[in-house]
Design a protein around this motif. Structure first.
Motif, PDB file in Angstrom:
ATOM      1  N   SER A  75       0.841  -1.191   0.000  1.00  0.00           N
ATOM      2  CA  SER A  75       0.000   0.000   0.000  1.00  0.00           C
ATOM      3  C   SER A  75       0.878   1.245   0.000  1.00  0.00           C
ATOM      4  CB  SER A  75      -0.924   0.017   1.211  1.00  0.00           C
ATOM      5  OG  SER A  75      -0.191   0.192   2.391  1.00  0.00           O
ATOM      6  N   VAL A  76       0.296   2.347  -0.459  1.00  0.00           N
ATOM      7  CA  VAL A  76       1.034   3.593  -0.549  1.00  0.00           C
ATOM      8  C   VAL A  76       0.073   4.750  -0.306  1.00  0.00           C
ATOM      9  CG1 VAL A  76       0.766   3.827  -3.050  1.00  0.00           C
ATOM     10  CG2 VAL A  76       2.719   4.844  -1.940  1.00  0.00           C
ATOM     11  N   PHE A  77       0.587   5.820   0.285  1.00  0.00           N
ATOM     12  CA  PHE A  77      -0.169   7.050   0.491  1.00  0.00           C
ATOM     13  C   PHE A  77       0.479   8.124  -0.372  1.00  0.00           C
ATOM     14  CE2 PHE A  77      -1.028  11.084   2.569  1.00  0.00           C
ATOM     15  CZ  PHE A  77      -2.396  11.006   2.794  1.00  0.00           C
ATOM     16  N   LEU A  78      -0.300   8.759  -1.229  1.00  0.00           N
ATOM     17  CA  LEU A  78       0.226   9.778  -2.135  1.00  0.00           C
ATOM     18  C   LEU A  78      -0.368  11.133  -1.783  1.00  0.00           C
ATOM     19  CD1 LEU A  78      -0.149   7.771  -5.467  1.00  0.00           C
ATOM     20  CD2 LEU A  78       1.900   8.040  -4.058  1.00  0.00           C
ATOM     21  N   ARG A  79       0.493  12.125  -1.672  1.00  0.00           N
ATOM     22  CA  ARG A  79       0.062  13.480  -1.330  1.00  0.00           C
ATOM     23  C   ARG A  79      -0.590  14.141  -2.547  1.00  0.00           C
ATOM     24  NH1 ARG A  79       1.903  17.616   2.485  1.00  0.00           N
ATOM     25  NH2 ARG A  79       1.600  19.655   1.495  1.00  0.00           N
ATOM     26  N   GLY A  80      -1.740  14.750  -2.335  1.00  0.00           N
ATOM     27  CA  GLY A  80      -2.511  15.344  -3.417  1.00  0.00           C
ATOM     28  C   GLY A  80      -1.786  16.434  -4.176  1.00  0.00           C
ATOM     29  N   SER A  81      -0.946  17.215  -3.494  1.00  0.00           N
ATOM     30  CA  SER A  81      -0.237  18.305  -4.168  1.00  0.00           C
ATOM     31  C   SER A  81       0.848  17.797  -5.109  1.00  0.00           C
ATOM     32  CB  SER A  81       0.373  19.260  -3.151  1.00  0.00           C
ATOM     33  OG  SER A  81       1.348  18.600  -2.374  1.00  0.00           O
ATOM     34  N   HIS A  82       1.201  16.498  -5.006  1.00  0.00           N
ATOM     35  CA  HIS A  82       2.218  15.913  -5.887  1.00  0.00           C
ATOM     36  C   HIS A  82       1.588  15.220  -7.095  1.00  0.00           C
ATOM     37  CE1 HIS A  82       5.380  15.626  -2.420  1.00  0.00           C
ATOM     38  NE2 HIS A  82       4.950  16.857  -2.646  1.00  0.00           N
TER      39      HIS A  82
END
Length: 146
Positions: A75-82
């Motif tokens: 699993s991974v969490f991706l920052r919206g601004s990126h």
């Protein structure tokens, strides 16, 4: 801070939860996996995720190459601004809130019909916008407006 409403793109993103999505980041990396959670600022949590590097190498994310967290393996969490863009499933184009949208073309055609009806009503009048003559003037064919 006043009340804020979310736009249609964010509503579609929330509807994509549970589906497989593709997310491309601004640095060129591409992640593909099941969208577990999406936030209004476009932060996303993906599971069963693969990562494609900018050079084309594909890597299946596993617990060995991710930091220990409360999330399960792969699993991974991706920052919206990126996030550069997201590819969502085609099935979402049938989402119910798209049916409520009144496009400019529909509004223009409705306005055109109203104008057409008004023109037909005014067709028998001697002066546009004025009512048709009544009484003796109407019988004699005279108009009191001229």
């Amino acid at each position: 801070m006043g009340s804020r409403t979310i736009g249609i793109p964010i509503k579609v993103l929330h509807d994509a939860e549970g589906h497989t999505v593709t997310v491309e980041l601004k640095n060129g990396e591409v992640y593909r996996g099941k969208l577990d959670e999406a936030e209004d600022n476009m932060n996303v949590h993906l599971s069963n995720c693969t990562k494609t590097m900018k050079d084309g190498r594909v890597q299946m994310l596993s617990k060995a190459n991710t930091a220990p967290s409360i999330y399960p393996a792969c699993s991974v969490f991706l920052r919206g601004s990126h996030v550069s863009f997201m590819v969502l499933p085609d099935i979402l184009k049938n989402a119910p809130f798209f049916k409520k949208i009144d496009t400019k073309a529909n509004k223009a055609s409705k306005a055109g019909k109203a104008k057409q009806v008004a023109t037909q009503r005014a067709a028998g009048r001697p002066t546009p916008g004025m009512p048709a003559p009544r009484g003796r003037a109407a019988r004699e064919g005279k108009s009191s407006y001229n």
